[in-house]
Motif scaffolding. Structure first.
Motif, PDB file in Angstrom:
ATOM      1  N   ASP A   1    -106.621  36.997  29.852  1.00  0.00           N
ATOM      2  CA  ASP A   1    -106.757  35.870  30.358  1.00  0.00           C
ATOM      3  C   ASP A   1    -108.078  35.723  31.211  1.00  0.00           C
ATOM      4  O   ASP A   1    -108.925  34.859  31.364  1.00  0.00           O
ATOM      5  N   TYR A   2    -108.099  36.997  31.969  1.00  0.00           N
ATOM      6  CA  TYR A   2    -109.547  37.039  32.537  1.00  0.00           C
ATOM      7  C   TYR A   2    -110.650  37.314  31.821  1.00  0.00           C
ATOM      8  O   TYR A   2    -111.680  36.369  32.235  1.00  0.00           O
ATOM      9  N   PHE A   3    -110.877  37.798  30.662  1.00  0.00           N
ATOM     10  CA  PHE A   3    -111.738  37.663  29.797  1.00  0.00           C
ATOM     11  C   PHE A   3    -111.876  36.332  29.257  1.00  0.00           C
ATOM     12  O   PHE A   3    -113.022  35.800  28.806  1.00  0.00           O
ATOM     13  N   LYS A   4    -110.822  35.768  28.949  1.00  0.00           N
ATOM     14  CA  LYS A   4    -110.988  34.138  28.385  1.00  0.00           C
ATOM     15  C   LYS A   4    -111.788  33.446  29.462  1.00  0.00           C
ATOM     16  O   LYS A   4    -112.564  32.582  28.893  1.00  0.00           O
ATOM     17  N   ALA A   5    -111.217  33.372  30.537  1.00  0.00           N
ATOM     18  CA  ALA A   5    -111.924  32.596  31.685  1.00  0.00           C
ATOM     19  C   ALA A   5    -113.462  32.926  31.712  1.00  0.00           C
ATOM     20  O   ALA A   5    -114.353  32.037  31.765  1.00  0.00           O
ATOM     21  N   LYS A   6    -113.796  34.258  31.776  1.00  0.00           N
ATOM     22  CA  LYS A   6    -115.216  34.834  32.008  1.00  0.00           C
ATOM     23  C   LYS A   6    -115.926  34.117  30.524  1.00  0.00           C
ATOM     24  O   LYS A   6    -117.036  33.576  30.787  1.00  0.00           O
ATOM     25  N   ALA A   7    -115.224  34.342  29.445  1.00  0.00           N
ATOM     26  CA  ALA A   7    -116.052  33.934  28.164  1.00  0.00           C
ATOM     27  C   ALA A   7    -116.279  32.328  28.215  1.00  0.00           C
ATOM     28  O   ALA A   7    -117.213  31.868  27.808  1.00  0.00           O
ATOM     29  N   GLU A   8    -115.292  31.576  28.929  1.00  0.00           N
ATOM     30  CA  GLU A   8    -115.529  30.318  28.835  1.00  0.00           C
ATOM     31  C   GLU A   8    -116.653  29.771  29.532  1.00  0.00           C
ATOM     32  O   GLU A   8    -117.423  28.959  29.210  1.00  0.00           O
ATOM     33  N   ASP A   9    -116.673  30.458  30.999  1.00  0.00           N
ATOM     34  CA  ASP A   9    -117.681  30.312  31.796  1.00  0.00           C
ATOM     35  C   ASP A   9    -119.147  30.651  31.152  1.00  0.00           C
ATOM     36  O   ASP A   9    -120.149  29.863  31.238  1.00  0.00           O
ATOM     37  N   ALA A  10    -119.249  31.778  30.300  1.00  0.00           N
ATOM     38  CA  ALA A  10    -120.399  32.044  29.614  1.00  0.00           C
ATOM     39  C   ALA A  10    -120.512  31.289  28.355  1.00  0.00           C
ATOM     40  O   ALA A  10    -121.856  31.444  27.765  1.00  0.00           O
ATOM     41  N   GLY A  11    -119.595  30.680  27.607  1.00  0.00           N
ATOM     42  CA  GLY A  11    -119.646  29.830  26.396  1.00  0.00           C
ATOM     43  C   GLY A  11    -119.971  30.658  25.307  1.00  0.00           C
ATOM     44  O   GLY A  11    -120.828  30.267  24.454  1.00  0.00           O
ATOM     45  N   ILE A  12    -119.169  32.010  25.277  1.00  0.00           N
ATOM     46  CA  ILE A  12    -119.026  32.790  24.111  1.00  0.00           C
ATOM     47  C   ILE A  12    -117.436  32.977  24.175  1.00  0.00           C
ATOM     48  O   ILE A  12    -116.831  32.911  24.694  1.00  0.00           O
ATOM     49  N   PRO A  13    -117.228  33.296  22.513  1.00  0.00           N
ATOM     50  CA  PRO A  13    -115.849  33.850  22.435  1.00  0.00           C
ATOM     51  C   PRO A  13    -115.515  35.161  23.542  1.00  0.00           C
ATOM     52  O   PRO A  13    -116.176  35.887  23.502  1.00  0.00           O
ATOM     53  N   TYR A  14    -114.102  34.891  23.614  1.00  0.00           N
ATOM     54  CA  TYR A  14    -113.801  36.190  24.456  1.00  0.00           C
ATOM     55  C   TYR A  14    -113.596  37.444  23.877  1.00  0.00           C
ATOM     56  O   TYR A  14    -113.924  38.503  24.419  1.00  0.00           O
ATOM     57  N   GLN A  15    -113.463  37.480  22.477  1.00  0.00           N
ATOM     58  CA  GLN A  15    -113.542  38.739  21.699  1.00  0.00           C
ATOM     59  C   GLN A  15    -115.083  39.461  22.049  1.00  0.00           C
ATOM     60  O   GLN A  15    -115.170  40.352  22.072  1.00  0.00           O
ATOM     61  N   THR A  16    -115.900  38.338  21.739  1.00  0.00           N
ATOM     62  CA  THR A  16    -117.325  39.114  21.902  1.00  0.00           C
ATOM     63  C   THR A  16    -117.623  39.432  23.336  1.00  0.00           C
ATOM     64  O   THR A  16    -118.393  40.410  23.326  1.00  0.00           O
ATOM     65  N   LEU A  17    -117.027  38.863  24.195  1.00  0.00           N
ATOM     66  CA  LEU A  17    -117.526  39.260  25.507  1.00  0.00           C
ATOM     67  C   LEU A  17    -116.604  40.689  25.897  1.00  0.00           C
ATOM     68  O   LEU A  17    -117.397  41.646  26.297  1.00  0.00           O
ATOM     69  N   ILE A  18    -115.709  40.650  25.282  1.00  0.00           N
ATOM     70  CA  ILE A  18    -114.822  42.003  25.547  1.00  0.00           C
ATOM     71  C   ILE A  18    -115.629  43.259  24.806  1.00  0.00           C
ATOM     72  O   ILE A  18    -116.044  44.258  25.360  1.00  0.00           O
ATOM     73  N   ASN A  19    -116.129  42.810  23.605  1.00  0.00           N
ATOM     74  CA  ASN A  19    -116.981  43.682  22.914  1.00  0.00           C
ATOM     75  C   ASN A  19    -118.208  44.238  23.505  1.00  0.00           C
ATOM     76  O   ASN A  19    -118.621  45.357  23.786  1.00  0.00           O
ATOM     77  N   LEU A  20    -119.017  42.782  23.996  1.00  0.00           N
ATOM     78  CA  LEU A  20    -120.148  43.284  25.077  1.00  0.00           C
ATOM     79  C   LEU A  20    -119.908  44.168  26.074  1.00  0.00           C
ATOM     80  O   LEU A  20    -120.523  44.854  26.383  1.00  0.00           O
ATOM     81  N   TYR A  21    -118.747  43.961  26.626  1.00  0.00           N
ATOM     82  CA  TYR A  21    -118.309  44.872  27.779  1.00  0.00           C
ATOM     83  C   TYR A  21    -118.395  46.352  27.368  1.00  0.00           C
ATOM     84  O   TYR A  21    -118.763  47.092  28.074  1.00  0.00           O
ATOM     85  N   LEU A  22    -117.555  46.454  26.614  1.00  0.00           N
ATOM     86  CA  LEU A  22    -117.328  47.878  25.931  1.00  0.00           C
ATOM     87  C   LEU A  22    -118.502  48.354  25.256  1.00  0.00           C
ATOM     88  O   LEU A  22    -118.752  49.591  25.628  1.00  0.00           O
ATOM     89  N   SER A  23    -119.352  47.888  24.710  1.00  0.00           N
ATOM     90  CA  SER A  23    -120.585  48.242  24.309  1.00  0.00           C
ATOM     91  C   SER A  23    -121.536  48.563  25.628  1.00  0.00           C
ATOM     92  O   SER A  23    -122.295  49.676  25.439  1.00  0.00           O
ATOM     93  N   ASP A  24    -121.359  47.855  26.676  1.00  0.00           N
ATOM     94  CA  ASP A  24    -121.960  48.179  27.884  1.00  0.00           C
ATOM     95  C   ASP A  24    -121.802  49.631  28.369  1.00  0.00           C
ATOM     96  O   ASP A  24    -122.815  50.306  28.914  1.00  0.00           O
ATOM     97  N   CYS A  25    -120.379  49.722  28.294  1.00  0.00           N
ATOM     98  CA  CYS A  25    -119.893  51.097  28.757  1.00  0.00           C
ATOM     99  C   CYS A  25    -120.320  52.366  28.009  1.00  0.00           C
ATOM    100  O   CYS A  25    -120.682  53.133  28.593  1.00  0.00           O
TER     101      CYS A  25
END
Length: 64
Positions: free
Chosen positions: A28-52
């Motif tokens: 739910d957290y990543f879906k909300a952040k992804a909606e704000d960013a205008g990208i799919p939530y799976q992509t946002l999770i991948n970007l976050y993990l890639s940053d790690c």
């Protein structure tokens, strides 16, 4: 513009589909952040993990 210029920058890397169990509140957290960013939530999770990975973040876990 060519189709090459229209591609999203996060689609350049090859991805591997996996199955992972993630708790509902985290999704739910990543879906909300992804909606704000205008990208799919799976992509946002991948970007976050890639940053790690890129920043060699270390996970500190303490089990009690």
């Amino acid at each position: 513009m060519t189709s090459q210029m229209l591609k999203k920058p996060y689609t350049k890397r090859l991805k591997k589909q996996i199955t992972i169990n993630i708790d509902s509140s985290t999704i739910d957290y990543f879906k909300a952040k992804a909606e704000d960013a205008g990208i799919p939530y799976q992509t946002l999770i991948n970007l976050y993990l890639s940053d790690c990975v890129a920043n060699k973040r270390e996970l500190h876990i303490s089990w009690k």
